[in-house]
Design a protein around this motif. Sequence first.
Motif, short mmCIF file in Angstrom:
data_model
loop_
_atom_site.label_atom_id
_atom_site.label_comp_id
_atom_site.label_asym_id
_atom_site.label_seq_id
_atom_site.Cartn_x
_atom_site.Cartn_y
_atom_site.Cartn_z
N LEU A 189 0.82 -1.21 0.00
CA LEU A 189 0.00 0.00 0.00
C LEU A 189 0.85 1.26 0.00
O LEU A 189 0.62 2.17 -0.80
CB LEU A 189 -0.94 -0.01 1.20
N LEU A 190 1.84 1.32 0.88
CA LEU A 190 2.64 2.53 1.00
C LEU A 190 3.41 2.82 -0.28
O LEU A 190 3.45 3.97 -0.75
CB LEU A 190 3.61 2.39 2.18
N VAL A 191 4.00 1.78 -0.88
CA VAL A 191 4.75 1.96 -2.12
C VAL A 191 3.83 2.44 -3.25
O VAL A 191 4.18 3.34 -4.02
CB VAL A 191 5.46 0.65 -2.52
N GLY A 192 2.66 1.83 -3.32
CA GLY A 192 1.71 2.22 -4.37
C GLY A 192 1.26 3.66 -4.22
O GLY A 192 1.19 4.41 -5.21
N MET A 193 0.95 4.08 -2.99
CA MET A 193 0.50 5.45 -2.78
C MET A 193 1.61 6.46 -3.04
O MET A 193 1.39 7.52 -3.63
CB MET A 193 -0.04 5.61 -1.37
N ILE A 194 2.83 6.13 -2.63
CA ILE A 194 3.96 7.03 -2.89
C ILE A 194 4.18 7.18 -4.39
O ILE A 194 4.45 8.28 -4.90
CB ILE A 194 5.24 6.50 -2.19
#
Length: 711
Positions: free
Chosen positions: A485-490
């Motif tokens: 999730l964090l990688v995708g949002m960044i």
Amino acid sequence: MFYIRRAIFTLLFTIGEALSDNVWFQQPNLAGDLRLLSETQELAQAQRSAEALQVWKEVTWKAAVAAYDAAKTRPEEDMAVPTYNVSEACRNATFRYQEDLLRGKMYALQMFDATGKLPSGFFEGNLNWWGLYSQCTNITAKGYGENINFDAKYWTATIGPLPPGYLRVGVCVPDTCSRNDVIQWLDGSVLMRLLLREGLTVMDAKSLQVQTTLPRTTLAAICIISIIVALMTAGTLYDIYRPIWEVHQPTRSENANKAVTETTPLVNDTSVTRKTEERPVSKFLLAFSVRTNTRKLLSTRESPDSLGCLHGIRFLSMTWVILGHTFGFVLPHLDNLSYRLTVSRRFSSEPILNGFSSVDSFFFLSGVLMAYLMLLQLDKYRREGRRFPYWQLYVHRYWRLTPVYAFVLMLWVWVYPYIMTGPAATTAPDPGCPKNWWYNFLYINNFLDMVTVNIQCMGWTWYLANDMQFFVISVPIIWLTFRYLLVGMITQVVLLLASFGATIGLAIHYNLQPVLTSPGQYPDATNLIYQKPYCRIGPYLVGLMLGYLLYRTRGQVRMHKAVALLGWLAATGICMGVVYGLYNHLTQGVVLSRPVAILYLTVHRTAWGVGLAWVVFACVNGYGGIINTILSLKAWIPLSRLTYCAYLVHPMVIYLVYQDQTETNIHYTDILLAYYFVGHVVFSYAVAYIVSMMAEAPMRHLEKLVLKQDT
């Protein structure tokens, strides 16, 4: 203002009087009469102007011809004789027509009547003096039984520039005159000799070439359409009569090979008949069935995971696009352009002048649906322990869009130009299509110019190229968001900031204004920023983020009513600011400071997506109220399914209405604009239904047949 008044006086005098008496054949130009006409521009007293006019009326065409012939034998004499090169056939036919006109022969009177003359409304911007195209093209001088070897032909001459634009005059002349002849006649006429003082020249002359034989490409397109119509007919008949045929098929029962006894039923019991699996040929025919496809297209049933409010947003956004195009495409055909300019200053006209956000609505919707539906499928495949077929996403997307895209392009290039008639029509295909059509099928045509050398084919389809490019990169982005999730949002935030940076850099370097309709906008702004994916991806990324949020919450978010009200107020303020924030700038010419202009240009599309994101989020979670009720009406569902086809065909519909006019201009009023707008919406969706039946719906069925599964 003095320049305009001089030009108007010249047009009134020379076209209204000299042109009406001598048509447009003042080529001999007697020196004294030419000087007299030239001097009338300087006359201040009406009596002297009338006196000069009376003298000019006494000049006959025979005297002019005699002077012309005499001048040819005395080239050294300073005569006001044009130095143009007109073909002998055109010159002879023109003189014969002029002579018959003075004798009152019907064909010549009709040709003169069909020639454009000074109409009312010049001060209102009436610059299209079409004459009577249909009357001119129906005149056959040869049919009068005399020694006349020509028919009538209609030409549109473009003269200018005038302050509001270019003057277009329809002339009905002998068909022995070529384009060069028409231009040379006009350039050498008294009319143009006077207008040259005002800086006006003949820019061009065009004639709609009537095709006696259709090109091979058009015949090929007709054959393809005929084959599809035949398949639709066969498929529909098969679909209707299939139940009857099945009833009369022999029964595969246990007693089929046994002797007939008193217990054998007299009529086969179809209730126990085993239904055989449909063959591929049957499925192929059913793919073209108008009956089946119409039922599916007009169905209002939805899946449990559907987002009902998106149907209304999609249809209303499409009508907004049609409204903007209706208003923009009508401008060259108005007879009261000045009134239209007055109306455009109204506050209520701002959604038209600044209606570019309608396209951003589609980018936002694409992002929402892409993320939401793909995440649901990823979750389903993970729970079932299956590998997700990523490649099928691309195959499915290309299959669904491209065949109907190719079908409409075929109509646009090979068929559409040959059904047009009228002074504004043309049989020349889209100039960008012969060489650059393949860019469209690779969905990279948005990197071609809109109006210059490497011009696009079907210019309005730049949106499809952007949308496909966003789709290609969104598949790995959504996978990243699903797994990390964090990688995708960044990743999405970085892409958004990169888009802002690219827009700011272009705005500073080229001194770009907030929108395309801004005063003093950079001429190439459309190619630089409007159709480029790195400047348009903002709303799509907002849609991806909202799609993930809807996937995780599943419509179960609860909030205080005050929070919901605050959200609605904020979303309303954002969207109203995007649409109406440039009112003074667009209507009054107020110059924005560079920081404000760059800020608006950079963030307004993304801001529009944020406003729509709240509308969708609130409606899905039960905080939409009456807005959700309106947007989720069942009636929007079939119209929403037709939106893609409507987007492809609606410019063709609008061009057909405006360019296929035989001789009339459009007198702009609010009611008339509304009439045209509603008509364009209805007509566009009607044509979209036909195109869907012929291309889109069959391909959906055939996709299942080829891939052997529902996709």
